[in-house]
Motif scaffolding. Structure first.
Motif, short mmCIF file in Angstrom:
data_model
loop_
_atom_site.label_atom_id
_atom_site.label_comp_id
_atom_site.label_asym_id
_atom_site.label_seq_id
_atom_site.Cartn_x
_atom_site.Cartn_y
_atom_site.Cartn_z
N ILE A 1 0.85 -1.19 0.00
CA ILE A 1 0.00 0.00 0.00
C ILE A 1 0.89 1.23 0.00
N LEU A 2 0.60 2.17 -0.90
CA LEU A 2 1.34 3.42 -1.01
C LEU A 2 0.38 4.56 -0.66
N ASP A 3 0.57 5.12 0.53
CA ASP A 3 -0.36 6.11 1.06
C ASP A 3 0.32 7.47 1.20
N ASN A 4 0.17 8.29 0.15
CA ASN A 4 0.68 9.66 0.16
C ASN A 4 2.17 9.70 0.48
N VAL A 5 2.93 8.80 -0.14
CA VAL A 5 4.36 8.67 0.12
C VAL A 5 5.11 9.85 -0.48
N GLU A 6 5.95 10.48 0.31
CA GLU A 6 6.75 11.60 -0.18
C GLU A 6 7.87 11.09 -1.08
N VAL A 7 8.00 11.72 -2.26
CA VAL A 7 9.01 11.33 -3.24
C VAL A 7 9.77 12.58 -3.66
N PHE A 8 11.09 12.53 -3.60
CA PHE A 8 11.91 13.66 -4.00
C PHE A 8 12.25 13.57 -5.50
N PRO A 9 12.44 14.70 -6.16
CA PRO A 9 12.69 14.69 -7.61
C PRO A 9 13.83 13.76 -8.03
N ARG A 10 14.88 13.66 -7.22
CA ARG A 10 16.02 12.82 -7.58
C ARG A 10 15.66 11.32 -7.57
N GLU A 11 14.52 10.98 -6.98
CA GLU A 11 14.10 9.58 -6.88
C GLU A 11 13.18 9.16 -8.03
N VAL A 12 12.93 10.06 -8.97
CA VAL A 12 12.00 9.81 -10.08
C VAL A 12 12.78 9.56 -11.36
N GLY A 13 12.35 8.58 -12.13
CA GLY A 13 12.98 8.30 -13.41
C GLY A 13 11.98 7.72 -14.40
N LYS A 14 12.43 7.53 -15.62
CA LYS A 14 11.59 6.92 -16.66
C LYS A 14 11.87 5.42 -16.68
N ARG A 15 10.85 4.66 -17.10
CA ARG A 15 10.99 3.21 -17.13
C ARG A 15 10.48 2.68 -18.46
N SER A 16 11.30 1.88 -19.11
CA SER A 16 10.88 1.26 -20.36
C SER A 16 11.44 -0.15 -20.44
N MET A 17 10.59 -1.09 -20.85
CA MET A 17 11.02 -2.48 -21.03
C MET A 17 11.37 -2.77 -22.48
N GLU A 18 11.10 -1.80 -23.37
CA GLU A 18 11.25 -2.06 -24.79
C GLU A 18 12.61 -1.63 -25.32
N ASN A 19 13.44 -0.94 -24.53
CA ASN A 19 14.76 -0.61 -25.02
C ASN A 19 15.66 -1.84 -24.96
N LEU A 20 16.86 -1.74 -25.48
CA LEU A 20 17.72 -2.91 -25.60
C LEU A 20 18.09 -3.50 -24.25
N VAL A 21 18.46 -2.65 -23.30
CA VAL A 21 18.80 -3.15 -21.97
C VAL A 21 17.57 -3.77 -21.30
N GLY A 22 16.42 -3.14 -21.48
CA GLY A 22 15.19 -3.65 -20.90
C GLY A 22 14.82 -5.02 -21.44
N ARG A 23 15.07 -5.25 -22.72
CA ARG A 23 14.80 -6.57 -23.30
C ARG A 23 15.75 -7.62 -22.75
N HIS A 24 17.00 -7.24 -22.57
CA HIS A 24 17.97 -8.17 -21.99
C HIS A 24 17.58 -8.55 -20.56
N THR A 25 17.22 -7.56 -19.75
CA THR A 25 16.86 -7.86 -18.36
C THR A 25 15.55 -8.64 -18.28
N SER A 26 14.68 -8.45 -19.26
CA SER A 26 13.44 -9.25 -19.30
C SER A 26 13.77 -10.73 -19.45
N THR A 27 14.66 -11.05 -20.39
CA THR A 27 15.07 -12.44 -20.56
C THR A 27 15.79 -12.95 -19.32
#
Length: 411
Positions: free
Chosen positions: A214-240
Motif C-alpha cells: 500500500i502506497l499512502d501519500n508517500v513523499e518522493v523527491f525529484p532525484r528519486e524519479v525516473g523513466k521506465r521502459s522495457m522495450e529498449n535494448l537493456v530492458g529486453r535483456h533484463t526481461s530475458t
C-alpha cells in the motif's frame, strides 16, 4: 545508429575477488537449507536467510571489476540462484528483482546510471520492485499516481506481486505522473506511507513476500524519479534475465527433489510389501525413479547453462556498441531461455510428482513436506504462460516472426 558502450574508469575493487566470493556459496546455501521445509509448513518468512545473503556480498556478483565489483558472469549468477534454489526455492526466487536492477545498473550508460545505487549494491543493500497491480483491465496497466506537491511528489496506489520487497532495503514502483506518462520511483523501504503486506496466498513460493504494497501519500523527491521502459535494448535483456532467474529457482527445486528423494530412500529403508528387494535402496523400481529424476535435473541444468551463455553473449555484444550484434543476440537469448522454460515445464513437475513413487503412504507425511517441491515448481511456471511461449517459438522457426520476442515482457 550504434549504441555507445559505457566507458568505465578502473577503480580499486570494493568486493572480494570472484573466486573468494563464489567460494562462499556452498556454506551460505547450507545455512539457508536449514529449516527450509519447516519454514514452509509454518509460513515463516526467511528474514535470517536474507541477512546472511547480504552479509555474503553476493548481491554485487554481477558488478564488473572496473566498477568496483567482482566481475561475475551471468553463468556465475545463474548457478548461484540454482544452488540457493536447491536450499530454499523461495529465497532464490525473491532475489529476482535485485539482480534485475543490478543488471540494468551495469549495462546502462554513465548518463543513465544511478551511481548512488551502485554504491549501495556494493555495500550489500538489496533492491526489489513492485510494479504489477490487481483489478486492471490487462496486466501491465498502472493506476498508481505520482503527483506534484510543491517541491516534492506524492505517490498513491496499491501494488501486487511485490516479490522480495519485505527483505529489501530499496523498492522501485511504477506510476503515472501528472502528464499521464509512465514513470518509476526508487524509494527506501522504510519511507513513511509504504506498507508491505504479507498477504500472498499462492499454493507455492509462499515465503517470497509476493503479496501487496500500500502506497499512502508517500513523499518522493525529484532525484528519486525516473523513466521506465522495457522495450529498449537493456530492458529486453533484463526481461530475458528475469525469465531465466525464475527457471533457475525452479531448477534448484528439482535438485532438492533429487536430494530429498535419495535421503528418504536411504533413511526409510523399507521395501514395498511385494518387492523382492531387502531394502528400498535395492528395489529396482525405486532405483529407476531416482535415475529418472537425476537425468531430468541434469537436462534442466544443462539447458540453464546454455541460456546463461546466450545472455553472456548479449552482454559482450553490448560492450561492442554494435546494435546489429546486440539485436541478434537478444533474439537468440530470448529463444534459448524460452525453450529452456518449456523443457523445465515438462520435466520439473514430473520429477516432483514422480518422487512419491519411491515410498508408500509415509512419503506423504506432512513432516516431510515433499509436496512443497511440486507446489513451488508449479507456481514458478505459472508466472508466464508456457503455451504462449511454445507458440511464439514455433512461429519464429516457421515464419521468422520476432514480434513478441522484442516486447521485453515475458521473453
Amino acid at each position: 545508429m550504434t549504441a555507445t558502450a559505457p566507458k568505465l574508469v578502473p577503480e580499486t575493487p570494493r568486493s572480494p575477488d570472484l573466486a573468494t566470493l563464489l567460494a562462499r556459496v556452498p556454506a551460505l546455501a547450507a545455512e539457508i537449507a536449514k529449516g527450509a521445509s519447516k519454514r514452509d509448513l509454518d509460513r515463516e518468512l526467511p528474514f535470517e536467510a536474507f541477512r546472511l545473503f547480504k552479509e555474503s556480498g553476493l548481491g554485487a556478483l554481477r558488478i564488473p571489476v572496473s566498477m568496483g565489483g567482482p566481475g561475475g558472469s551471468v553463468a556465475d549468477y545463474i548457478e548461484l540462484i540454482v544452488t540457493l534454489g536447491a536450499a530454499d526455492c523461495n529465497v532464490a526466487h525473491a532475489l529476482r528483482s535485485h539482480f534485475n536492477y543490478v543488471e540494468a545498473l551495469v549495462l546502462n550508460g554513465p548518463s543513465q546510471r544511478d551511481e548512488g545505487s551502485l554504491e549501495r549494491v556494493l555495500e550489500g543493500k538489496l533492491f526489489a520492485g513492485a510494479h504489477t497491480e490487481q483489478g486492471t483491465a490487462k496486466p501491465g496497466q498502472v493506476t498508481t499516481t505520482l503527483t506534484r506537491d510543491g517541491d516534492v511528489y506524492r505517490l498513491n496506489g496499491r501494488k501486487w506481486y511485490a516479490t522480495g520487497s519485505a527483505f529489501a532495503d530499496f523498492v522501485s514502483f511504477s506510476a503515472m505522473d501528472d502528464n499521464g506518462e509512465f514513470t518509476h520511483v526508487l524509494l527506501p523501504v522504510d519511507r513513511k506511507g509504504i506498507q508491505i503486506l504479507d498477504d500472498w496466498d499462492g499454493m507455492g513460493q509462499r515465503l517470497t513476500a509476493s503479496g501487496g504494497v500500500i502506497l499512502d501519500n508517500v513523499e518522493v523527491f525529484p532525484r528519486e524519479v525516473g523513466k521506465r521502459s522495457m522495450e529498449n535494448l537493456v530492458g529486453r535483456h533484463t526481461s530475458t534475465l528475469r525469465q531465466l532467474h525464475l527457471a533457475a529457482a525452479a531448477a534448484g527445486a528439482v535438485r532438492n527433489v533429487l536430494s530429498d528423494a535419495i535421503e528418504y530412500v536411504r533413511k526409510q529403508g523399507r521395501a514395498a510389501a511385494h518387492s523382492p528387494a531387502a531394502t528400498a535402496r535395492e528395489d529396482h523400481f525405486v532405483q529407476q525413479i531416482i535415475g529418472e529424476i537425476a537425468a531430468n535435473s541434469l537436462a534442466i541444468d544443462a539447458l540453464l547453462i546454455e541460456s546463461a551463455k546466450a545472455l553472456d553473449h548479449t552482454v559482450a555484444a553490448f560492450a561492442t556498441g554494435n546494435e546489429v550484434a546486440i539485436e541478434t543476440s537478444l533474439v537468440a537469448s530470448a529463444l534459448t531461455t524460452a525453450r529452456t522454460q518449456l523443457v523445465l515445464g515438462q520435466l520439473g513437475p514430473r520429477s516432483a510428482e514422480r518422487m512419491f513413487e519411491i515410498g508408500g503412504g509415509s512419503a506423504t507425511s506432512r513432516k516431510y513436506n515433499f509436496d512443497r517441491h511440486w507446489r513451488n515448481i508449479r507456481t514458478v511456471l505459472n508466472h508466464n504462460p508456457l503455451l504462449h511461449k511454445a507458440r511464439v517459438v514455433g512461429d519464429y522457426y516457421l515464419n521468422g516472426t520476432t514480434t513478441h520476442l522484442k516486447e521485453g515482457k515475458v521473453f
